[in-house]
Structure formats: structure tokens, C-alpha cells
Design an enzyme around this catalytic site. Structure first.
Site, PDB file in Angstrom:
ATOM      1  N   ASP A 283    -123.133 -74.614  30.218  1.00 32.30           N
ATOM      2  CA  ASP A 283    -123.447 -73.632  29.188  1.00 32.30           C
ATOM      3  C   ASP A 283    -123.060 -74.247  27.854  1.00 32.30           C
ATOM      4  OD1 ASP A 283    -122.780 -70.106  28.579  1.00 32.30           O
ATOM      5  OD2 ASP A 283    -123.928 -71.616  27.512  1.00 32.30           O
TER       6      ASP A 283
HETATM    7  C1  GLC Z   1    -125.105 -69.845  24.874  1.00 31.39           C
HETATM    8  C2  GLC Z   1    -125.023 -68.843  26.003  1.00 31.39           C
HETATM    9  C3  GLC Z   1    -126.010 -69.116  27.104  1.00 31.39           C
HETATM   10  C4  GLC Z   1    -127.271 -69.681  26.513  1.00 31.39           C
HETATM   11  C5  GLC Z   1    -126.951 -71.038  25.961  1.00 31.39           C
HETATM   12  C6  GLC Z   1    -128.154 -71.677  25.263  1.00 31.39           C
HETATM   13  O1  GLC Z   1    -123.820 -70.213  24.461  1.00 31.39           O
HETATM   14  O2  GLC Z   1    -123.750 -68.650  26.604  1.00 31.39           O
HETATM   15  O3  GLC Z   1    -126.225 -67.883  27.785  1.00 31.39           O
HETATM   16  O4  GLC Z   1    -128.274 -69.793  27.507  1.00 31.39           O
HETATM   17  O5  GLC Z   1    -125.852 -71.022  25.069  1.00 31.39           O
HETATM   18  O6  GLC Z   1    -128.476 -70.948  24.126  1.00 31.39           O
END
Ligand code: GLC
Length: 742
Positions: A283
Site C-alpha cells: 500500500d
Molecule cells: C493509499 C490507500 C490505498 C490506495 C493507494 C493508492 O494510501 O491506502 O487504499 O489504493 O494508496 O492510491
């Protein structure tokens, strides 16, 4: 004839095998040609900067990323969302030595060009078909804009409305959350990867991110493995079984190990026990964040721990690009580990058909067709109305007559545009023009002879009372006042935890001032989470919960207010009486000192200063009509292991409106080797009944529905007494007892 059929079968089977074999073989052949730097690149994803859809298609800041792409050292880019930019970046990839196509990822969370209700609002519809269809539409639109991969569905269960990301989940219940997660995966992936309107889905955030201590985003999670397996993991397992293409791990540490570095989650469970063949993406910068966690000493150590634990692709931190080659050269990571991860990524690129045609998703005509699809907007309007929950309608003022002479819309959201879009909407330059405001939606449906007044009354979150007077004067001119209060769309979502989930600013004061005018009030609450609104609950006779409903919000809301749509939504989370009561959820254990009544206080598991039940229970939602439950019958009150229990109940629409009802089936296992919840949702049926119509529903339960994890993590059921409950919400049920023998 038989011989012909047999030989055709053998040939097609052979082709099938060779086609399947060809993907695996092609991946192996490609892998054999790749340098370790190119392999590290395939395991890396970087963010593109938001491009202005009508402006230059390449931000100068992307130049270093273009270099990496041309050198074959970057496998994926996120946050590009146009045919023009994806085509251009893909052209750079085709200049690389091995011409491995890029993957384009995007958070398509509740719609793309057509935004839909925020996910917790969608969950309130309890309509798996609509939810799946909304993702089918989102995938159709996103793929037309060059997107291959969405970072959705978010399947985190959460019992804590202080956590801002409840907005993008399906609420507190594992059973409902699992079914919704599967519907979303099916919607996104459609007929399968390789179809031009299919995008890869992502089960996220793995795992238990919604159980952050204090509801504080990114905070630690600590729980028994038993609770992890019983409450938080099933939606992930269901998504894996539904064929979700990828997983995303989570920012949180869980039981002392950051999820990104958890071998238990990513290898032992996901890849080995569940047999998951897709790949895991971090993430955002969760790889490098393991240094902050104090789990890795530096970027290299973080890369080592992440790749060994099974975190295949590194989003955004560049840790893998910078560290993996040296880790392999130093013998700290076996190339087999790297190859397994690269194989998983390349396999998805083959399955998407990107090696056959890297530009298959780059079609300007398709993008044009999906830029403002009227059919999708029409669906969005229907879906929005189905997500609305009717909390109160004591004076039956709803549905409101369209010929009401003067209506006043008062509150900070009445003429808002982007707020209706929700937190995770994909921003486009024409959003403001495309979104139907609450004011416009209501005005469009009021008779031409009627008047719609508007006053903002206050801001969302400050102490400015200077607009009160104008609002009160506006209310005095009206026959009915519609108040639009709640939280801003950017007050729930990622990094939006709130310690206070009452109405922010002076909204409640404004409501009280309008209430003093004595005018009939319809309160509309816009939010991405359960809010606490005790005074309103006790003093305003008519309340609808409208979440944030997307591009067609104003029309959906007007359809409900004027009765074109009869609201049938049911709350997917318990609504606490106050923050001090959190966490409060329906499937709690009985404890040794259960409070028999919500008003019990002394020497029972209760607060001395608060009723023990939530303000509104899980599964709660009213209708403009009335549904009665009768003839609740069980096929038997004593069963054996090889039998199935049949549950029948008759629902009758006794009111004056056609409408939808969600009949809910709960069980209770009275005695277990570990304590069992007082209720567990094990089935529901959403039905439409015309006024006066009755329908008998049938539910089936087998011992499979009785299984749970014991303290050795054995998943099984025990014989004994069970309560079978059926009703309109988790509090309002009829109960019958049975004995189920092994
Ligand atoms: C963010 C979120 C995740 C998302 C990713 C890309 O921090 O936690 O849910 O898909 O980054 O944007």
C-alpha cells in the site's frame, strides 16, 4: 460422428493446454532474458502526477519515470487516467529492450467517470446485484480510459466509525462484507481478464486495517488469531476464492508485525494455504514505512523483509528498484523469490492481453463513448436512491408533495457539487458541471408553481454563525424546511479519523435555530460514516441518511424526498449514541453479566451514564410503507448433521406504498467451546412488494453456517442448541430454538 467429436475434443483440449502452457512458458522464456534490474523494475510501481485532462499530458516531474520506463526498469504506473497519457507512457515502454508493457492502476473505488454512492452507502442497499453492476460500469469506464487495474474492493471490516475509511468499506459484518466483496470482484473482472472491459481487482487492505486501535488511521492492530480469522479475514478469503487478481497489503502492524512484512499473512496464508496465484502490491510506501515501524533498519532492510514476506510489488517507495539487485548479488535474496514475484506480475500482464496488444486499452473512441454515459448516470441515480436509509418519518411528511408551495433547503451542502462525489472519486475537470446538486435535484422535481428557497446557514466546520439569521428568515418563508447537514466528503476517507463524530462546527446550533421556527423539518444527513446526532434524533421527526451519492446525488435524493423512490436502505454499521460507546456492534458476546435491557446499569456490562444499545442498530432502516413478518416457521426443531434447516417467513406490505424490504436471518450458538456472538447474520433477502402484497421467503441453513474458529483455529461446528432469528433489523427479530445434533 463419435470419432469426429473425439478428435475435435482432443485437438481443442490440446490447444487449450498449449494456450495455458503458453502463458507459463512465455513467462519463463521472458524471465530467462531479464536482468535483475529489469526484474526489480517489474516489481515496482510509481505514481504519475495528476495530469490535467485538457492540459499537457505529461507533467515534467514524470521525466525521471519516463527514463526508468525506457530502460525497462518500471513495471507499473498509477494515477494516469486517460488514453492519451497511457498511450504515451506505453510507447516509452515499447522502446525498452524487452518491450514489457506497463500496467496502469487507479483507485476506482465507487465509480469512475460516473461516481456512485460511497461504498458504505452502497452497502446500505444490501443489493448485491446493484453493487456488482456498479463495478461492471466502473470497469467499463475505467478501461475505456486506459486503466488495467483498480485498487478495489476494500474489504476491511470495521466496528469503529471514528476510522474515516469505514466510508469505503461494507460496514461491521463479516458475512455481508464478504458477499459484497465478491460482488465487487465479479463486477470489476467481468467475464475475465483479457476482455476489453475487464480490469484487475484488488482485495485490500490485507489485513485487519479496519481494527486500528482508537479508530486512528494507520494505527496498530492487535488481536487474537481467532478473532482475525473469524471477523477480518473471511472477506479476503472470499475475494481470493472469487478469483481476485491482486491483493494489497496494509499500512498497519498486526500483532507486532507490519502487514507488508508479514510472511504469515502473505505467504503462509494467502499464497500457500489459500493457493492465491495473483500478486500482492504494497500500500503506497508501506515497504519503506517498515523503517518507521521500527521493523526494518533502512530501505534495503525493508526491501529484504518485504520481498521475503511475499509483498511482490513495491508501490511508490522505489525501495525495490534501488535495493533488490544488490540484495540478490549479495546472496541475501534467492533469485527464485524474485522470479516467483515477477512471474506473478508478468502472468497478469499476459492474462490482460497486454503482450498481444500493449495498446488494447488505448482507444479514443471508447473513451469518448464512456465520457458521459447517460445509461450509467441513470443507473447511478437509481443506485443512489437505493442507498438512502430512512431513519425517522414520524409525522409521515415524507414523501413530500411536489406541489408544496414553498420549500427551503438550508445547510452547507445544498449547492455543493464535488462533495456529492465522495472521497475516492476520480477527479476530472468537468466534475462541477456534471454533478447534480441537492438544490438542482429538488428544484427539478418541484412543481413549476412552487418555490425552492436556499440558505447555506453555516459552514461545515467552523464557528461562523453570521449566516444564521438569513437561514432563519428563509425558513420562516417556507412551508417545509429540508436541512442538509453532516460531514464534508473530505472528512471521511483515508487519513480522516475523527475523535468527535457529532455534526461539526455550528451545524447542530443552526438546526436548533431552525427548529425554533416551528416549521416542519426534514433532516438530510450527508456522511461517509455513522455520525452521532442525538439531539436531532430526539427532536426532528423526519431524518434520511444520504451518505454521499455520487454524480446523480441531487436526483437520487429528490426521488426519495418526493416518493419516486421509496427508501429501503438498511444500516451496515451500528450507530453509536456517543463516541464513548465505540466500539458498539451487533454481533458482540454475551459476557458473564449481560444487560438484559438497554437501561440496565448496575453490576452488568454497561455504562452507568448511557443506554447500552446503539442509537440505531445494524440492519436498521424504515420505509414509507410498513412490512409485517408472519408465519415464521422452521422445517424442524431437531436436526442431524446431514440435514438442512428450512426457514420460512411471510412478509406483507401493509402500507400505502410499494417498497423494498431486507429480511435478515440471524443465528445464535447458545454454547460453544469458545463464546459465541449473541447474533450472527447468516442470510438476507431483499424483496419488492406492492402495497397489500405478501410473499413467503425461504431460507436454508446447513451446519456449514454454524462453523466457527476455536482457540486452536479449528474451523468446525458443535452440536447443541441454536436460536434462529428473522427480522427487519438486528434488534427487531422473532426467535425460535432448535437442537442440531452431530
Ligand atoms: C493509499 C490507500 C490505498 C490506495 C493507494 C493508492 O494510501 O491506502 O487504499 O489504493 O494508496 O492510491
Amino acid at each position: 460422428m463419435k470419432k469426429l467429436f473425439l478428435s475435435l475434443f482432443v485437438i481443442s483440449f490440446g490447444i487449450g493446454i498449449s494456450a495455458q502452457k503458453s502463458v507459463a512458458q512465455k513467462v519463463s522464456e521472458l524471465l530467462a532474458k531479464m536482468t535483475i534490474e529489469e526484474k526489480a523494475g517489474q516489481l515496482s510501481q510509481l505514481n504519475s502526477d495528476w495530469e490535467d485532462l485538457t492540459g499537457p499530458i505529461l507533467q515534467k516531474k514524470d521525466e525521471d519515470k519516463v527514463a526508468l520506463i525506457q530502460q525497462g526498469k518500471l513495471g507499473s504506473v498509477l494515477n494516469v487516467r486517460s488514453v492519451a497519457q497511457t498511450r504515451m507512457l506505453q510507447e516509452y515502454a515499447m522502446k525498452s529492450r524487452l518491450k514489457i508493457p506497463l500496467l496502469f492502476g487507479q483507485d476506482v473505488i465507487h465509480g469512475f467517470r460516473t461516481s456512485f454512492p460511497v461504498n458504505i452507502g452502497q452497502a446500505a442497499s444490501w443489493d448485491l446485484g446493484l453493487i456488482e453492476k456498479s463495478e461492471r460500469i466502473a470497469a467499463t469506464e475505467a478501461s475505456a480510459f486506459g486503466i488495467h487495474w483498480t485498487f478495489a474492493p476494500m474489504v476491511d471490516i470495521s466496528r469503529d466509525p471514528r476510522w474515516g475509511r469505514v466510508m469505503e468499506g461494507s460496514g461491521e459484518d463479516t458475512y455481508l462484507g464478504s458477499l459484497i466483496g465478491v460482488a465487487r470482484v465479479k463486477g470489476f473482472q467481468g467475464k475475465g481478464l483479457g476482455n476489453i472491459d475487464a480490469v484487475m481487482a484488488t482485495a485490500k487492505h490485507f489485513a485487519a486495517y479496519g481494527a486500528a486501535v482508537g479508530g486512528r488511521d494507520y494505527n496498530s492492530v492487535d488481536m487474537s488469531l481467532r478473532q482475525l480469522h473469524e471477523i477480518y479475514l473471511p472477506p479476503f478469503k472470499a475475494a481470493a476464492e472469487a478469483g481476485v487478481a491482486t491483493f494489497m497489503n496494509s499500512f498497519n502492524d498486526i500483532n507486532g508485525i507490519p502487514a507488508t512484512g508479514s510472511k504469515y499473512l502473505q505467504r503462509d496464508l494467502l499464497k500457500n494455504k489459500w493457493g492465491f496465484k495473483g500478486f500482492v502490491v504494497s500500500d503506497w510506501g508501506s515497504v519503506i514505512e517498515m523503517v518507521n515501524h521500527g521493523f526494518a533498519k533502512d530501505k534495503t532492510d525493508a526491501s529484504l523483509k518485504a520481498i521475503l514476506a511475499g509483498s511482490d510489488m513495491d508501490m511508490e517507495s522505489r525501495a525495490y528498484i534501488e535495493s533488490l539487485p544488490q540484495l540478490v548479488k549479495d546472496g541475501k535474496v534467492d533469485i527464485k523469490i524474485i522470479d516467483d514475484a515477477v512471474r506473478r506480475v508478468l502472468t497478469k500482464k499476459f492474462e490482460l492481453g497486454l503482450f498481444d496488444d500493449p495498446f488494447k486499452f488505448c482507444n479514443d473512441e471508447r473513451q469518448k463513448q464512456q465520457t458521459n454515459n447517460a445509461e450509467h448516470r441513470k443507473f447511478g441515480r437509481e443506485f443512489g436512491a437505493k442507498s438512502v436509509v430512512l431513519i425517522k418519518n414520524e409525522t409521515q411528511i415524507l414523501p413530500l408533495s411536489k406541489s408544496t408551495k414553498t420549500v427551503a433547503l438550508i445547510g452547507p451542502f445544498g449547492k455543493e457539487t464535488v462533495a456529492n462525489h465522495g472521497f475516492w472519486s476520480v477527479p476530472f475537470n468537468d466534475d462541477k458541471e456534471r454533478i447534480i446538486t441537492q438544490f438542482d435535484g429538488i428544484k427539478n422535481q418541484l412543481d413549476k408553481s412552487s418555490t425552492l428557497l436556499y440558505a447555506k446557514g453555516c459552514n461545515v466546520d467552523d464557528q461562523d454563525r453570521s449566516m444564521f439569521e438569513e437561514a432563519v428568515e428563509t425558513a420562516k418563508k417556507a412551508d417545509v424546511v429540508i436541512m442538509t447537514l453532516g460531514e464534508g466528503h473530505d472528512m471521511s476517507g483515508e487519513a480522516k479519523s475523527r475523535s468527535n463524530i457529532h455534526f461539526s462546527g455550528v451545524q447542530e446550533e443552526l438546526l436548533k435555530e431552525i427548529h425554533k421556527t416551528g416549521k416542519p423539518i426534514i433532516l438530510m444527513i450527508n456522511a461517509g460514516r455513522p455520525l452521532v446526532f442525538d439531539w436531532a434524533s430526539d427532536n426532528i421527526p423526519t431524518i434520511i441518511y444520504t451518505w454521499w451519492l455520487g454524480t446523480e446525488a441531487g436526483n437520487s435524493i429528490a426521488d426519495v424526498i418526493f416518493g419516486t423512490a421509496n427508501p429501503g436502505g438498511k444500516l451496515p454499521m451500528s450507530f453509536p449514541r456517543t463516541e464513548g460507546q465505540i466500539p458498539v456492534y451487533y454481533n458482540h458476546y454475551n459476557t458473564g453479566r449481560p444487560a438484559a435491557k438497554s437501561t440496565d446499569r448496575n453490576y452488568v456490562s454497561a455504562y452507568i451514564d448511557l443506554d447500552n444499545d446503539p442509537k440505531y442498530p445494524f440492519g436498521f432502516g424504515l420505509s414509507y410503507t410498513d412490512f409485517s413478518y408472519s408465519d415464521f416457521k422452521l422445517s424442524s426443531e431437531s436436526l442431524t448433521a446431514n440435514q438442512t434447516l428450512t426457514v420460512n417467513v411471510t412478509i406483507t406490505n401493509k402500507g400505502n406504498f410499494d417498497g423494498e424490504e431486507v429480511a435478515q436471518l440471524y443465528i445464535r450458538d447458545l454454547v460453544g467451546k469458545v463464546v459465541r456472538p449473541v447474533k450472527e447474520l447468516k442470510g438476507f433477502q431483499k424483496i419488492f412488494l406492492k402495497k397489500g402484497e405478501s410473499k413467503t421467503l425461504t431460507f436454508k441453513l446447513s451446519p456449514e453456517s454454524l462453523k466457527f474458529y476455536d482457540d486452536d483455529l479449528n474451523y468446525d461446528w458443535e452440536e447443541g442448541e441454536f436460536d434462529i432469528m428473522i427480522g427487519t433489523n438486528s434488534n427487531d427479530v422473532q426467535t425460535k430454538r432448535i437442537y442440531w445434533r452431530k
